[in-house]
Design a protein around this motif. Structure first.
Motif, short mmCIF file in Angstrom:
data_model
loop_
_atom_site.label_atom_id
_atom_site.label_comp_id
_atom_site.label_asym_id
_atom_site.label_seq_id
_atom_site.Cartn_x
_atom_site.Cartn_y
_atom_site.Cartn_z
N ILE A 149 0.87 -1.18 0.00
CA ILE A 149 0.00 0.00 0.00
C ILE A 149 0.90 1.22 0.00
N LYS A 150 0.76 2.03 -1.03
CA LYS A 150 1.62 3.21 -1.17
C LYS A 150 0.77 4.48 -1.12
N PRO A 151 1.35 5.56 -0.55
CA PRO A 151 0.60 6.82 -0.51
C PRO A 151 0.50 7.43 -1.91
N LEU A 152 -0.48 8.31 -2.08
CA LEU A 152 -0.67 8.96 -3.37
C LEU A 152 0.40 10.00 -3.67
N SER A 153 1.12 10.46 -2.64
CA SER A 153 2.19 11.43 -2.86
C SER A 153 3.35 11.10 -1.93
N GLN A 154 4.50 11.64 -2.24
CA GLN A 154 5.69 11.41 -1.45
C GLN A 154 5.89 12.51 -0.42
N VAL A 155 6.50 12.15 0.69
CA VAL A 155 6.76 13.10 1.78
C VAL A 155 8.26 13.25 1.92
N ASN A 156 8.71 14.49 2.14
CA ASN A 156 10.11 14.76 2.41
C ASN A 156 10.52 14.00 3.67
N SER A 157 11.60 13.25 3.61
CA SER A 157 12.00 12.40 4.73
C SER A 157 12.46 13.19 5.96
N ASN A 158 12.73 14.46 5.81
CA ASN A 158 13.15 15.28 6.95
C ASN A 158 12.28 16.53 7.04
N ASP A 159 10.99 16.33 6.96
CA ASP A 159 10.03 17.44 6.99
C ASP A 159 10.08 18.15 8.34
N GLN A 160 10.11 19.47 8.31
CA GLN A 160 10.17 20.26 9.54
C GLN A 160 8.95 21.18 9.70
N SER A 161 7.89 20.89 8.98
CA SER A 161 6.71 21.76 9.02
C SER A 161 5.87 21.56 10.28
N GLY A 162 5.96 20.38 10.89
CA GLY A 162 5.15 20.10 12.06
C GLY A 162 3.81 19.47 11.73
N TRP A 163 3.55 19.25 10.44
CA TRP A 163 2.30 18.62 10.01
C TRP A 163 2.58 17.84 8.73
N ILE A 164 2.51 16.53 8.81
CA ILE A 164 2.70 15.68 7.64
C ILE A 164 1.37 15.02 7.32
N VAL A 165 1.02 15.02 6.05
CA VAL A 165 -0.20 14.37 5.59
C VAL A 165 0.18 13.19 4.70
N LEU A 166 -0.33 12.02 5.06
CA LEU A 166 -0.15 10.82 4.24
C LEU A 166 -1.50 10.49 3.63
N ASP A 167 -1.58 10.57 2.32
CA ASP A 167 -2.85 10.36 1.61
C ASP A 167 -2.87 8.96 1.01
N TYR A 168 -3.74 8.12 1.57
CA TYR A 168 -3.93 6.76 1.07
C TYR A 168 -5.32 6.61 0.46
N ALA A 169 -5.79 7.64 -0.21
CA ALA A 169 -7.09 7.70 -0.89
C ALA A 169 -8.23 7.69 0.12
N SER A 170 -8.67 6.54 0.58
CA SER A 170 -9.82 6.50 1.48
C SER A 170 -9.45 6.85 2.92
N VAL A 171 -8.16 6.78 3.24
CA VAL A 171 -7.68 7.14 4.58
C VAL A 171 -6.59 8.19 4.43
N VAL A 172 -6.75 9.29 5.17
CA VAL A 172 -5.75 10.35 5.17
C VAL A 172 -5.24 10.49 6.60
N ALA A 173 -3.93 10.28 6.78
CA ALA A 173 -3.31 10.38 8.10
C ALA A 173 -2.67 11.75 8.25
N HIS A 174 -2.98 12.41 9.37
CA HIS A 174 -2.40 13.71 9.71
C HIS A 174 -1.52 13.50 10.94
N ILE A 175 -0.22 13.74 10.78
CA ILE A 175 0.72 13.57 11.88
C ILE A 175 1.20 14.97 12.27
N PHE A 176 0.89 15.36 13.49
CA PHE A 176 1.15 16.72 13.96
C PHE A 176 2.16 16.77 15.09
N TYR A 177 3.00 17.79 15.06
CA TYR A 177 3.73 18.22 16.24
C TYR A 177 2.66 18.85 17.14
N LYS A 178 2.65 18.53 18.43
CA LYS A 178 1.56 18.91 19.34
C LYS A 178 1.07 20.36 19.19
#
Length: 109
Positions: free
Chosen positions: A54-83
């Motif tokens: 199962i692969k995401p619809l887009s790629q994420v920078n491996s060293n993202d420093q934004s504090g919010w990463i979105v992983l889009d798997y079509a029917s499921v979207v994961a939001h990973i946040f710095y608190k």
């Protein structure tokens, strides 16, 4: 979800978006205590799902420093946040009409 919890992801929330949006069925929202942890959770989720091809619809920078990463798997979207970012954007409040999905140990396994 077990991948996120394995990396000490906190306050894991699942919202059923199916009645409210046309772009996904579920949001999975996860908090992390540091930027490094945000990236570790992201990598763990991607590695876990890649094992099942199962692969995401887009790629994420491996060293993202934004504090919010979105992983889009079509029917499921994961939001990973710095608190602090999760508190600022407050997706649970923005999508308050979405039903929260109860997470049990069986559903995580």
């Amino acid at each position: 979800m077990s991948a996120a919890r394995g990396k000490k992801g906190e306050k894991v929330t699942v919202l059923d978006m199916s009645a409210l949006s046309s772009f996904c069925d579920y949001f999975v929202i996860i908090s992390a205590g540091s930027m490094r942890q945000v990236n570790a959770i992201c990598e763990a989720i991607q590695a876990d799902l890649t094992k099942d091809r199962i692969k995401p619809l887009s790629q994420v920078n491996s060293n993202d420093q934004s504090g919010w990463i979105v992983l889009d798997y079509a029917s499921v979207v994961a939001h990973i946040f710095y608190k602090p970012m999760r508190e600022f954007y407050s997706l649970e409040h923005l999508w308050a009409d979405a039903k929260k999905v109860r997470i049990t140990n069986k559903s995580v396994a």
